[in-house]
Design an enzyme around this catalytic site. Sequence first.
Site, PDB file in Angstrom:
ATOM      1  N   ARG A 117      -0.626  17.567 -48.764  1.00  0.00           N
ATOM      2  CA  ARG A 117      -1.255  18.777 -48.211  1.00  0.00           C
ATOM      3  C   ARG A 117      -2.516  19.127 -49.025  1.00  0.00           C
ATOM      4  O   ARG A 117      -2.802  20.292 -49.292  1.00  0.00           O
ATOM      5  CB  ARG A 117      -0.282  19.953 -48.227  1.00  0.00           C
ATOM      6  CG  ARG A 117      -0.451  20.874 -47.012  1.00  0.00           C
ATOM      7  CD  ARG A 117       0.348  22.148 -47.160  1.00  0.00           C
ATOM      8  NE  ARG A 117       0.314  22.931 -45.933  1.00  0.00           N
ATOM      9  CZ  ARG A 117       0.486  24.239 -45.881  1.00  0.00           C
ATOM     10  NH1 ARG A 117       0.695  24.938 -46.977  1.00  0.00           N
ATOM     11  NH2 ARG A 117       0.453  24.877 -44.751  1.00  0.00           N
ATOM     12  N   ASP A 163      53.763  20.626 -68.963  1.00  0.00           N
ATOM     13  CA  ASP A 163      53.574  19.314 -69.585  1.00  0.00           C
ATOM     14  C   ASP A 163      53.201  18.315 -68.493  1.00  0.00           C
ATOM     15  O   ASP A 163      54.027  17.974 -67.640  1.00  0.00           O
ATOM     16  CB  ASP A 163      54.858  18.888 -70.296  1.00  0.00           C
ATOM     17  CG  ASP A 163      54.631  17.601 -71.082  1.00  0.00           C
ATOM     18  OD1 ASP A 163      53.531  17.016 -70.952  1.00  0.00           O
ATOM     19  OD2 ASP A 163      55.543  17.183 -71.812  1.00  0.00           O
ATOM     20  N   ASP A 180      11.302  25.716 -41.851  1.00  0.00           N
ATOM     21  CA  ASP A 180      10.103  25.905 -41.027  1.00  0.00           C
ATOM     22  C   ASP A 180      10.418  25.683 -39.552  1.00  0.00           C
ATOM     23  O   ASP A 180       9.562  25.892 -38.699  1.00  0.00           O
ATOM     24  CB  ASP A 180       9.003  24.929 -41.462  1.00  0.00           C
ATOM     25  CG  ASP A 180       8.192  25.501 -42.617  1.00  0.00           C
ATOM     26  OD1 ASP A 180       8.281  26.714 -42.861  1.00  0.00           O
ATOM     27  OD2 ASP A 180       7.473  24.734 -43.274  1.00  0.00           O
ATOM     28  N   LYS A 191       6.455  36.370 -51.067  1.00  0.00           N
ATOM     29  CA  LYS A 191       7.040  35.100 -50.622  1.00  0.00           C
ATOM     30  C   LYS A 191       6.447  34.001 -51.501  1.00  0.00           C
ATOM     31  O   LYS A 191       5.241  33.778 -51.485  1.00  0.00           O
ATOM     32  CB  LYS A 191       6.693  34.866 -49.145  1.00  0.00           C
ATOM     33  CG  LYS A 191       7.209  33.551 -48.573  1.00  0.00           C
ATOM     34  CD  LYS A 191       6.937  33.506 -47.071  1.00  0.00           C
ATOM     35  CE  LYS A 191       7.158  32.150 -46.465  1.00  0.00           C
ATOM     36  NZ  LYS A 191       6.682  32.104 -45.073  1.00  0.00           N
ATOM     37  N   TRP A 192       7.302  33.333 -52.265  1.00  0.00           N
ATOM     38  CA  TRP A 192       6.890  32.345 -53.267  1.00  0.00           C
ATOM     39  C   TRP A 192       7.096  30.958 -52.680  1.00  0.00           C
ATOM     40  O   TRP A 192       8.214  30.471 -52.620  1.00  0.00           O
ATOM     41  CB  TRP A 192       7.742  32.542 -54.519  1.00  0.00           C
ATOM     42  CG  TRP A 192       7.437  31.669 -55.681  1.00  0.00           C
ATOM     43  CD1 TRP A 192       7.484  30.312 -55.731  1.00  0.00           C
ATOM     44  CD2 TRP A 192       7.067  32.104 -56.995  1.00  0.00           C
ATOM     45  NE1 TRP A 192       7.179  29.869 -56.983  1.00  0.00           N
ATOM     46  CE2 TRP A 192       6.917  30.946 -57.788  1.00  0.00           C
ATOM     47  CE3 TRP A 192       6.860  33.355 -57.583  1.00  0.00           C
ATOM     48  CZ2 TRP A 192       6.571  31.008 -59.134  1.00  0.00           C
ATOM     49  CZ3 TRP A 192       6.523  33.410 -58.918  1.00  0.00           C
ATOM     50  CH2 TRP A 192       6.370  32.255 -59.686  1.00  0.00           C
ATOM     51  N   ASP A 193       6.014  30.332 -52.256  1.00  0.00           N
ATOM     52  CA  ASP A 193       6.107  29.062 -51.533  1.00  0.00           C
ATOM     53  C   ASP A 193       5.879  27.886 -52.483  1.00  0.00           C
ATOM     54  O   ASP A 193       5.327  28.051 -53.587  1.00  0.00           O
ATOM     55  CB  ASP A 193       5.050  29.071 -50.409  1.00  0.00           C
ATOM     56  CG  ASP A 193       5.432  28.205 -49.222  1.00  0.00           C
ATOM     57  OD1 ASP A 193       6.376  27.414 -49.333  1.00  0.00           O
ATOM     58  OD2 ASP A 193       4.760  28.318 -48.176  1.00  0.00           O
ATOM     59  N   CYS A 212      10.635  29.997 -51.038  1.00  0.00           N
ATOM     60  CA  CYS A 212      10.331  29.171 -49.868  1.00  0.00           C
ATOM     61  C   CYS A 212       9.815  27.849 -50.400  1.00  0.00           C
ATOM     62  O   CYS A 212       9.188  27.804 -51.461  1.00  0.00           O
ATOM     63  CB  CYS A 212       9.250  29.882 -49.037  1.00  0.00           C
ATOM     64  SG  CYS A 212       8.628  28.913 -47.651  1.00  0.00           S
TER      65      CYS A 212
HETATM   66  C1  DGJ Z   1       5.350  26.739 -45.561  1.00  0.00           C
HETATM   67  C2  DGJ Z   1       6.240  27.905 -45.246  1.00  0.00           C
HETATM   68  O1  DGJ Z   1       7.542  27.458 -45.012  1.00  0.00           O
HETATM   69  C3  DGJ Z   1       5.683  28.669 -44.064  1.00  0.00           C
HETATM   70  O2  DGJ Z   1       6.553  29.692 -43.710  1.00  0.00           O
HETATM   71  C4  DGJ Z   1       4.326  29.189 -44.420  1.00  0.00           C
HETATM   72  O3  DGJ Z   1       4.421  30.134 -45.452  1.00  0.00           O
HETATM   73  C5  DGJ Z   1       3.425  28.026 -44.828  1.00  0.00           C
HETATM   74  N1  DGJ Z   1       4.009  27.223 -45.846  1.00  0.00           N
HETATM   75  C6  DGJ Z   1       2.086  28.525 -45.301  1.00  0.00           C
HETATM   76  O4  DGJ Z   1       1.302  27.527 -45.783  1.00  0.00           O
END
Ligand code: DGJ
Length: 736
Positions: free
Chosen positions: A453, A51, A558, A486-488, A536
Site C-alpha cells: 500500500r 495421587d 473490511d 481508530k488505530w489502523d 483495526c
Molecule cells: C483499513 C480499514 O480497515 C478501513 O476501515 C479504513 O480505515 C481504511 N483502512 C483506511 O485506509
Amino acid sequence: MTEPMIAFHEGARLFHLSAPGLSYVIGIDEDNRLVELYWGPPLSETNDGLDLSYLMRLYPEGASFEMKPIRRPYLVPSIGYGWYGSPAVQAVNDQGDNMTDLRYVSHEILHHKPALEGLPSTHVSDTGASSEVPTLVLHLEDALTHLQAALFFSLIGTGEHFALARHMELTNEGSAPLTLTHMASAQSAVPAGQRPDQALQVLHLKGAWARERQIVRTAAGEAAYRIESQKGASSHYENPFLALVRKSTTEDTGDVYAMNFVYSGSFEALCETPDAAFTFLQMGLNSAVHQWRLEPSGTFVTPEVVQVYSSHGLNGMSHIYHDLYRHCLGNSLFQHRARPLLLNSWEGLGITINEQDTLQLARQAKELGVDMLVLDDGWFANRNDDKRSLGDWYPSPEKFPHGLKWLAEKVREEGLLFGLWMEPEMISPDSDLYRSHPDWCLHVDGRERSLARTQLILDLSRREVQDYLIQTIENVLNSAPISYLKWDYNRNMTEPFSSALPPERKMESQHRYMLGLYRVLGEVTAAFPQVLFESCSGGGGRFDAGMLSYMCQTWTSDDTDAYERLKIQYGTSLVYPASCMVAHISDVPNSQTGRRTPLKTRAYAAMGGCFGLEIDPGHASDSEKEEIRKYVEEARSLQKIAQEGELDRLISPFGDSNMAAWQFSLENEVLVYAFRRLSLPNTMPVRLCLTNLPEQTQYEDEEGHRYSGGQLMHAGLVLRFDGQDFDAVRIHLKKV
Ligand code: DGJ
C-alpha cells in the site's frame, strides 16, 4: 461455589490446580522433569489427597527401542534427551549445542497474579473478577548452562468461569550468553479417547483479508498441525487460537481444550501426536522469526497464553473467554459503558473527503440518530490517495483549511462527538517524516524496502521512534476535542529487522517491535482515558487479546457484506465477546462482494457487535433514512444485552448451512437473531431451539406470546422469514 486453589501433594509429588469446572495436575517425575498429568473436568481428591503417579507409567513397557520413558507429556520438552516432538524451550549455548534440560528445583504458591514485564496480560481489573488469583510458580534449571525457567500458572476468572493463564520467564544464571531459539509460552496434552466419537479434532480460525476467522475443524493426530503468523501481526490468516475438541463435541456439549495468545505479533501454535496416547497443544512466539540473545543475568519473558477447558462444548468455552476478556483484560473505562453509536466516513466517502463533506456528513449523521462522526483516512497532509503522507499527522491545508479543532467543534455544535482515524505505526516514503528519518523504518541495509500500500513500517523497537510516536499522537489528541481514535495498521512486515540492533540481536527485531508497540499503546491510552480507542488492521488483521488489552474494541473486518459478516462474526465469537467486535451497516451493493442484502439483515448482523454506520446518507432515499433511523434506535435500546449478555451460538453459517443464529441472554432478557441465506419455495416455517435458559422461567415476546424456558429450548420458537434471500429475524423475549 468452590474457590480456585492450588495444592502441593508432597508424597505424590504433584500440584493440583483446581477451580470451578477445571482441574489441572502437574507431576514431578523421577528425573525431576515436570509432566502434565491431567487437564480436564474437576477431580475430587480422596482422603489421602490426590495421587496420579500411576499416570507417569503411561509409556510402553518392555519396548527395548524406547530407552527411556520419554513418551510423557512434559511441560517444557526440549530435544536432545529423547524427546522427538517439537521443543517448547531450546537455547544454543557457548559449546554450540542446543540441549536444554530443565528440571524442577522449587516452587512458590502466590495469592496474586504478577504482571508480565512489558507485555499485556489478564489481570484483576474490575468488580466482576475474583480478587484472589492463586498462582503456581515452578522453578526449573538446566544444570549445565544454568538457564533457569520460572513457569507461571494462574487460575483467573470471574467467580463462575475460570481459565489458566500461563507464561514463562527464562533467566541466564550462567556465565556465557545463550541464544533462545524456542520459547513457547505453554504446552499441554490431551489424552486420546478410546471410542470413535471421542476422537480428537483440531479447531482453529483461518482466514484472509476480508474473510477473517473462518472456523476450520479437522481430524487431529495424522500428522503434525501447525498454524502460524510470521507477518509481524497476529494476522488475518490465522488467529492466535487453537483448540482440541472431540468428534462428538457440539456448541453445547462435550470437551474443548483451547489456547489463546495474548500477543499481537508473529506466533505459532502446534498440535502434535507423537504418541497414540496423547495429543499436544503448544503455543508461543514463532520460532521461525523470533530468537533472543540472553546475556548472563538477563531475563526473557514470554507472552501469556490463556488456556481454557470446557465440558459444555464451544459455547461453554466462549463463556469463559468472553467473561475473562470483559472483566480481566485492559483498563478501558469504556469496557462496561454504552459505546457511542457512530457513523464512519470510510466506506461512504473514502480518502478524498474534505471539510465540507465532513460537515455535511455530520448533519446527516445527526439526522440518522447516531452519537458520533468518525473522520477516517484522508484528513492529513497531502493524503489525496493512499500512496503518501503517513507520518505527517497534521490536517491537510487544502482539504481541511480550518484545522481539526475548528472541525471537531463544528461537529460538536451539530450535537455529535468527533472521532478520528490514524495509522501511527506507518511511514510513507513520500512524507516529511521519511525525508527527515529514512532509517526509522524496518529495513535491511543493502536490500530493497518492499512497499505494501505504498508504505513502510516504523521501527518501533527503537526508543526514539516510540517517543516520537507517543508525542505525535498526544499532540493530535490534544489539538481538538477528539472522543475516539481508530488505530489502523494496513500492511504486514517485510525486511522485519531493526537497523539499530547489532547483528547478534537482529533476530529480536520483531519481538522488540511488539514491546515498543505495547509501550506506546500503554502510554497513549493511559494519558487519554476519556478517549475510546478502536484497534483495526486492514479490518481484522490484529484481532487478538494483546490489542484488546489497550483498546476494548476492534474493527472486525473490511468485509461489511451482511452474509459474509455472519461467518466472520460467528468465528470471531468463539473467543472474543460481542462487546469488542465492531460491526457497521454499509451501503449496497457491498464494496467487497457486490452483493445486495436487505437493510434489515445488515442492521441485525451489525447489532451482533458494536453497532455503527459506514454509509453515505447522501445516497439514501427518505424512506431508507427513516428505516436506518429506526434501526439506530433499536440498536441503542438493545445494545446492553449484546454488550453484556452471555452469547450462545445456535446455528453455524459454515458448511452447507442455509441459516445462522445466535442468542444473547442478560438477566431478564433474551435476544435472538436468526438469518437465512436463500429463500426456498414451499418450505415450512423454521423451528429454532434456544439454549442455556432456566427451564421454569416464563418469557414473553414482543407480540405477547408466552413461553417457558424449557419450551424455548426443547419445542423452540417458530421463525417466519420473508420470501427473499438473505433475510433476518430478531426476537426479543422478556422474563414475565
Ligand atoms: C483499513 C480499514 O480497515 C478501513 O476501515 C479504513 O480505515 C481504511 N483502512 C483506511 O485506509
